[in-house]
Design a protein around this motif. Structure first.
Motif, PDB file in Angstrom:
ATOM      1  N   PRO A 428       0.806  -1.232   0.000  1.00 28.22           N
ATOM      2  CA  PRO A 428       0.000   0.000   0.000  1.00 28.22           C
ATOM      3  C   PRO A 428       0.832   1.272   0.000  1.00 28.22           C
ATOM      4  N   ASP A 429       2.117   1.184   0.398  1.00 27.22           N
ATOM      5  CA  ASP A 429       2.956   2.383   0.439  1.00 27.22           C
ATOM      6  C   ASP A 429       3.510   2.752  -0.936  1.00 27.22           C
ATOM      7  N   ASN A 430       3.491   1.796  -1.873  1.00 28.14           N
ATOM      8  CA  ASN A 430       4.020   2.061  -3.221  1.00 28.14           C
ATOM      9  C   ASN A 430       2.868   2.423  -4.143  1.00 28.14           C
ATOM     10  N   LYS A 431       2.356   3.616  -3.984  1.00 27.89           N
ATOM     11  CA  LYS A 431       1.119   4.006  -4.662  1.00 27.89           C
ATOM     12  C   LYS A 431       1.281   4.121  -6.172  1.00 27.89           C
ATOM     13  N   GLY A 432       2.463   4.464  -6.659  1.00 24.34           N
ATOM     14  CA  GLY A 432       2.649   4.628  -8.100  1.00 24.34           C
ATOM     15  C   GLY A 432       2.687   3.322  -8.855  1.00 24.34           C
ATOM     16  N   LYS A 433       2.959   2.221  -8.157  1.00 22.02           N
ATOM     17  CA  LYS A 433       3.127   0.927  -8.832  1.00 22.02           C
ATOM     18  C   LYS A 433       1.810   0.218  -9.079  1.00 22.02           C
ATOM     19  N   TYR A 434       0.771   0.529  -8.266  1.00 27.23           N
ATOM     20  CA  TYR A 434      -0.449  -0.274  -8.282  1.00 27.23           C
ATOM     21  C   TYR A 434      -1.692   0.559  -8.592  1.00 27.23           C
ATOM     22  N   ILE A 435      -2.732  -0.130  -9.080  1.00 24.07           N
ATOM     23  CA  ILE A 435      -4.051   0.475  -9.213  1.00 24.07           C
ATOM     24  C   ILE A 435      -4.490   0.965  -7.833  1.00 24.07           C
ATOM     25  N   ASP A 436      -4.973   2.202  -7.776  1.00 26.72           N
ATOM     26  CA  ASP A 436      -5.297   2.832  -6.488  1.00 26.72           C
ATOM     27  C   ASP A 436      -6.736   2.493  -6.082  1.00 26.72           C
ATOM     28  N   ASN A 437      -6.887   1.332  -5.415  1.00 27.39           N
ATOM     29  CA  ASN A 437      -8.202   0.923  -4.929  1.00 27.39           C
ATOM     30  C   ASN A 437      -7.989   0.018  -3.714  1.00 27.39           C
ATOM     31  N   LEU A 457      -2.001 -25.217   1.068  1.00 26.04           N
ATOM     32  CA  LEU A 457      -0.813 -25.040   0.233  1.00 26.04           C
ATOM     33  C   LEU A 457       0.257 -24.284   1.015  1.00 26.04           C
ATOM     34  N   GLU A 458       1.452 -24.815   1.041  1.00 27.59           N
ATOM     35  CA  GLU A 458       2.560 -24.113   1.685  1.00 27.59           C
ATOM     36  C   GLU A 458       3.094 -23.040   0.739  1.00 27.59           C
ATOM     37  N   TYR A 459       3.287 -21.836   1.262  1.00 28.70           N
ATOM     38  CA  TYR A 459       3.764 -20.747   0.412  1.00 28.70           C
ATOM     39  C   TYR A 459       4.508 -19.712   1.246  1.00 28.70           C
ATOM     40  N   GLU A 460       5.364 -18.962   0.548  1.00 25.65           N
ATOM     41  CA  GLU A 460       6.010 -17.808   1.149  1.00 25.65           C
ATOM     42  C   GLU A 460       5.178 -16.566   0.833  1.00 25.65           C
ATOM     43  N   VAL A 461       5.355 -15.522   1.600  1.00 24.04           N
ATOM     44  CA  VAL A 461       4.668 -14.259   1.350  1.00 24.04           C
ATOM     45  C   VAL A 461       5.684 -13.224   0.893  1.00 24.04           C
ATOM     46  N   ALA A 462       5.351 -12.502  -0.182  1.00 27.49           N
ATOM     47  CA  ALA A 462       6.234 -11.447  -0.691  1.00 27.49           C
ATOM     48  C   ALA A 462       5.410 -10.178  -0.894  1.00 27.49           C
ATOM     49  N   ASP A 463       5.503  -9.277   0.069  1.00 28.21           N
ATOM     50  CA  ASP A 463       4.802  -8.003  -0.059  1.00 28.21           C
ATOM     51  C   ASP A 463       5.502  -7.137  -1.100  1.00 28.21           C
ATOM     52  N   GLY A 464       4.700  -6.478  -1.930  1.00 29.60           N
ATOM     53  CA  GLY A 464       5.247  -5.591  -2.949  1.00 29.60           C
ATOM     54  C   GLY A 464       5.562  -6.263  -4.270  1.00 29.60           C
ATOM     55  N   GLU A 465       5.224  -7.564  -4.400  1.00 34.08           N
ATOM     56  CA  GLU A 465       5.519  -8.289  -5.639  1.00 34.08           C
ATOM     57  C   GLU A 465       4.277  -8.576  -6.466  1.00 34.08           C
ATOM     58  N   ALA A 466       3.131  -8.033  -6.096  1.00 30.87           N
ATOM     59  CA  ALA A 466       1.899  -8.247  -6.857  1.00 30.87           C
ATOM     60  C   ALA A 466       1.991  -7.576  -8.225  1.00 30.87           C
ATOM     61  N   ALA A 467       1.132  -8.034  -9.163  1.00 26.55           N
ATOM     62  CA  ALA A 467       0.973  -7.318 -10.425  1.00 26.55           C
ATOM     63  C   ALA A 467       0.274  -5.993 -10.133  1.00 26.55           C
ATOM     64  N   PHE A 468       0.341  -5.041 -11.055  1.00 31.78           N
ATOM     65  CA  PHE A 468      -0.227  -3.726 -10.742  1.00 31.78           C
ATOM     66  C   PHE A 468      -1.751  -3.782 -10.632  1.00 31.78           C
ATOM     67  N   TYR A 469      -2.373  -4.857 -11.127  1.00 26.85           N
ATOM     68  CA  TYR A 469      -3.830  -4.951 -11.128  1.00 26.85           C
ATOM     69  C   TYR A 469      -4.370  -6.037 -10.200  1.00 26.85           C
ATOM     70  N   GLY A 470      -3.482  -6.730  -9.430  1.00 27.22           N
ATOM     71  CA  GLY A 470      -4.015  -7.741  -8.528  1.00 27.22           C
ATOM     72  C   GLY A 470      -2.937  -8.614  -7.917  1.00 27.22           C
ATOM     73  N   PRO A 471      -3.274  -9.300  -6.797  1.00 25.20           N
ATOM     74  CA  PRO A 471      -2.319 -10.212  -6.156  1.00 25.20           C
ATOM     75  C   PRO A 471      -2.093 -11.439  -7.024  1.00 25.20           C
ATOM     76  N   LYS A 472      -0.996 -12.172  -6.746  1.00 24.79           N
ATOM     77  CA  LYS A 472      -0.713 -13.340  -7.572  1.00 24.79           C
ATOM     78  C   LYS A 472      -0.025 -14.426  -6.758  1.00 24.79           C
ATOM     79  N   LEU A 473      -0.201 -15.641  -7.247  1.00 29.55           N
ATOM     80  CA  LEU A 473       0.523 -16.788  -6.733  1.00 29.55           C
ATOM     81  C   LEU A 473       1.616 -17.099  -7.735  1.00 29.55           C
ATOM     82  N   ASP A 474       2.861 -17.000  -7.286  1.00 24.57           N
ATOM     83  CA  ASP A 474       3.999 -17.260  -8.160  1.00 24.57           C
ATOM     84  C   ASP A 474       4.560 -18.639  -7.874  1.00 24.57           C
ATOM     85  N   ILE A 475       4.947 -19.329  -8.933  1.00 21.57           N
ATOM     86  CA  ILE A 475       5.685 -20.585  -8.773  1.00 21.57           C
ATOM     87  C   ILE A 475       7.143 -20.262  -9.027  1.00 21.57           C
TER      88      ILE A 475
END
Length: 643
Positions: A428-437, A457-475
């Motif tokens: 949320p702090d990187n406002k220029g990178k993401y759709i503002d909603n 599902l076991e997964y790691e969390v990476a804040d700030g790595e989402a696409a600009f239009y939504g969260p994602k699950l990366d392999i």
């Protein structure tokens, strides 16, 4: 009285202040000797840190993961000191630790060669042998800036000026001073096993508009045995490196005339990718996907609607000049806007959903020249792209279906044990990178997280790595050199349905917004090829091998029979070549082994008379004489089962 609580709950009491090192030696001589730092009330500190009040304390030893990081951090300072001692006109930049070691960046007119690394290593050893104390000191910000200006360190000045701290943390060893938060080893002599690996170019802060620096990569371990094991693994990694092995196996090439990041797939490499594409397209069709074919470029209007022009333009190739009165086009960085136009071509009912679009898409990304590498980071690539358009009620089932497809593909190509999942979220702090909603971001991330939890599902969390239009699950996957890459992404999109005014008519005859899942099923084909070259060291499974069998006649007298064998194999779509060169059979076999052909079929007079072939397996060696039809049946079974 100072009371210190240790991790096991026991306590130590002292009448006066003590250092971390004092406590370590008090617990045990071995612990004191191995101590490299401490954790005081959750904060990492040096061993000479003084404790004068009640605290919780954990000792960090040199053989722990945290201790190894501290060891390497100190070794990076020793590297910088050595280079400063050897070169008069050098300015130092940054020297962080990385997964398998550390590096330091230098601004130096003279090029550092591989031969120079020996001199640098020798100088580092001198610094280690001096056993210099490594000590922290702090200065007010303006004094720290002045210190670095006096020492001709413009990069350090830039870094200090950006810090919000009033007091700046620095470390000194001998005459060398560096900007650092620490902690560090107490003495340089504690670095016992290190190696300088290579030199590469690197832009300051990764920006190609900045100064090009020289980066020296290195590593360090707690003892020589661990270092030797690592260096052996590194040599094995070099043998498997797709950039080297892929060229050796005649799979791909690059050309300065063609350009950086634009590899040329040769017939064998193109065949592997064709096999993968056909496999994926057939599997997607079985799972209800509809295939599309869309343009390689579009007017900027399309990308303005999607948001790519605002958030992604710098990574796109643009044709035309916006400042002139001419049409401006963008080479597509992804296919989603095109498939959304297809969706919007007619009115949709809830009965039509889910709609699953798939496309084998050629995409274009304007990667920086310093970022490109072999087939892994390129400017033009082909991807198994797809978009699922569904109702909110269908979202979970469709997401699970995508995961099932991806897992099936990973298992089939044989890397299911080499991957892991990463939940990439919005910052949320990187406002220029993401759709503002923010409300939509929280809602969508919660939906994805709930699905992942239900899947266990076991997964790691990476804040700030989402696409600009939504969260994602990366392999995620690591190449042979330990560098982590994302090979597949699955995204839930709340934004683009709104931007493209995508709707469907629900059971109450009301218009609603659908949800969209963006996904790949095998990712980028070029990157997948690189990954498979390294995974199998070029020895692809038979179903993927560009040449599955090589026929080797014993003499020219058997050339005619070799032709008949080839013709029979080709009737069953087995990829086969004949080696009719005027060379010894042993030489031809060795070459076929080097080419990693799964099966060599040697044919002489005996084989011709009996209608058979002598089979040699690339791994298991001589398999003896086998009836030709029996060999065909066996290899066809292996190919069909994708073993």
């Amino acid at each position: 009285m100072v009371q210190i609580t240790l991790p096991d709950g026991s306590t130590k009491e002292y009448e006066k202040k003590v250092t971390v090192e004092d406590v370590a030696y008090d617990i045990g001589r071995r612990l004191g000797k191995d101590a490299v730092a401490g954790i005081v009330d959750g904060k990492k500190v040096d061993t000479y840190y003084e404790i004068d009040e009640d605290v919780e304390l954990a000792i960090i030893t040199i053989d722990s993961e945290e201790g190894l990081d501290i060891l390497r951090h100190t070794a990076s300072h020793i590297l910088a000191q050595a280079v400063k001692d050897l070169y008069d006109d050098v300015s130092i930049a940054i020297g962080p630790t990385i997964d398998e070691g550390f590096y330091y960046d230098f601004d130096l007119e003279e090029s550092i060669s591989k031969e120079d690394l020996d001199d640098i290593k020798e100088k580092m050893q001198e610094i280690i042998d001096e056993d210099l104390p490594v000590r922290k000191f702090v200065l007010p910000k303006d004094e720290a800036v002045q210190l670095m200006e006096d020492r001709n360190e413009p990069y350090k000045v830039e870094l200090i000026e950006e810090l919000e701290d009033d007091m700046i943390s620095l470390y000194r060893q001998g005459d060398f001073v560096d900007l650092c938060r620490g902690p560090h080893l107490p003495r340089t002599g504690m670095v016992e096993a290190f190696e300088l690996l290579n030199v590469a170019g690197a832009y300051w802060r990764g920006d190609e508009n900045n100064e090009m620096l020289q980066r020296v990569y290195a590593t360090a371990f707690a003892d020589e045995k661990e270092l030797e094991e690592y260096l052996k693994q590194r040599e094995e990694a070099k043998k498997r490196d797709h950039n080297r092995l892929g060229r050796k196996l005649d799979l791909f090439m690059t050309s300065d005339i063609v350009g950086q990041g634009l590899p040329l797939l040769k017939p064998k490499g193109a065949k592997v990718i064709q096999i993968l594409q056909r496999f994926i397209e057939d599997e997607e069709e079985k799972r209800g996907y509809k295939r599309t074919m869309t343009p390689y470029m579009a007017k900027k209007d399309l990308y303005e609607t999607s948001g790519h022009w605002e958030h992604y333009k710098d990574d796109m190739f643009v044709i035309g000049d916006e400042d002139k009165d001419e049409e401006v086009l963008g080479m597509r960085p992804m296919t989603c806007p095109f498939q959304f136009m297809i969706y919007n071509s007619k009115l949709r009912s809830y009965r039509d959903l889910p709609i699953r679009y798939a496309e084998t898409s050629t995409l274009f990304r304007n990667e920086a020249s310093g970022e490109m590498h072999g087939l892994i980071r390129v400017r033009q690539f082909t991807i198994s792209e797809g978009h699922l358009i569904c109702t909110p009620e269908q979202l979970e089932e469709e997401f699970l279906g995508v995961i099932d497809l991806v897992n099936y593909v990973m298992e089939t190509i044989g890397i299911e044990d080499d991957i892991w999942y990463r939940f990439s979220r919005w910052d949320p702090d990187n406002k220029g990178k993401y759709i503002d909603n923010p409300e939509a971001w929280h809602d969508t991330q919660e939906k994805m997280e709930n699905i992942l939890e239900k899947m266990d599902l076991e997964y790691e969390v990476a804040d700030g790595e989402a696409a600009f239009y939504g969260p994602k699950l990366d392999i995620q996957f690591k190449n042979v050199h330990g560098k982590e890459d994302t090979i597949i992404t699955i995204q839930i999109d709340f934004s683009l349905p709104e931007r493209f005014d995508m709707t469907y008519v629900d059971s109450d005859n009301e218009k609603q917004r659908p949800y969209i899942i963006h996904r790949t099923s095998i990712g980028c084909y070029e990157r997948t090829l690189a990954m498979l070259i390294e995974k199998y060291a070029g020895a692809f499974p038979t179903w993927l091998a560009p040449v599955q069998a090589k026929i080797i006649p014993v003499s020219d007298d058997q050339n005619s029979y070799a032709d008949k064998v080839q013709e029979e194999l080709q009737k069953y779509d087995i990829r086969v070549e004949i080696d009719k060169r005027d060379e010894q059979v042993g030489y031809k076999i060795r070459e076929a082994q080097v080419e990693q052909v799964p099966y060599m079929l040697i044919v002489g007079s005996r084989e011709e008379e009996s209608g058979s072939v002598s089979v040699r397996d690339r791994r298991e060696g001589d398999q003896g004489q086998v009836d030709l039809q029996e060999f065909i049946n066996n290899i066809n079974k292996e190919i069909a089962e994708k073993n």
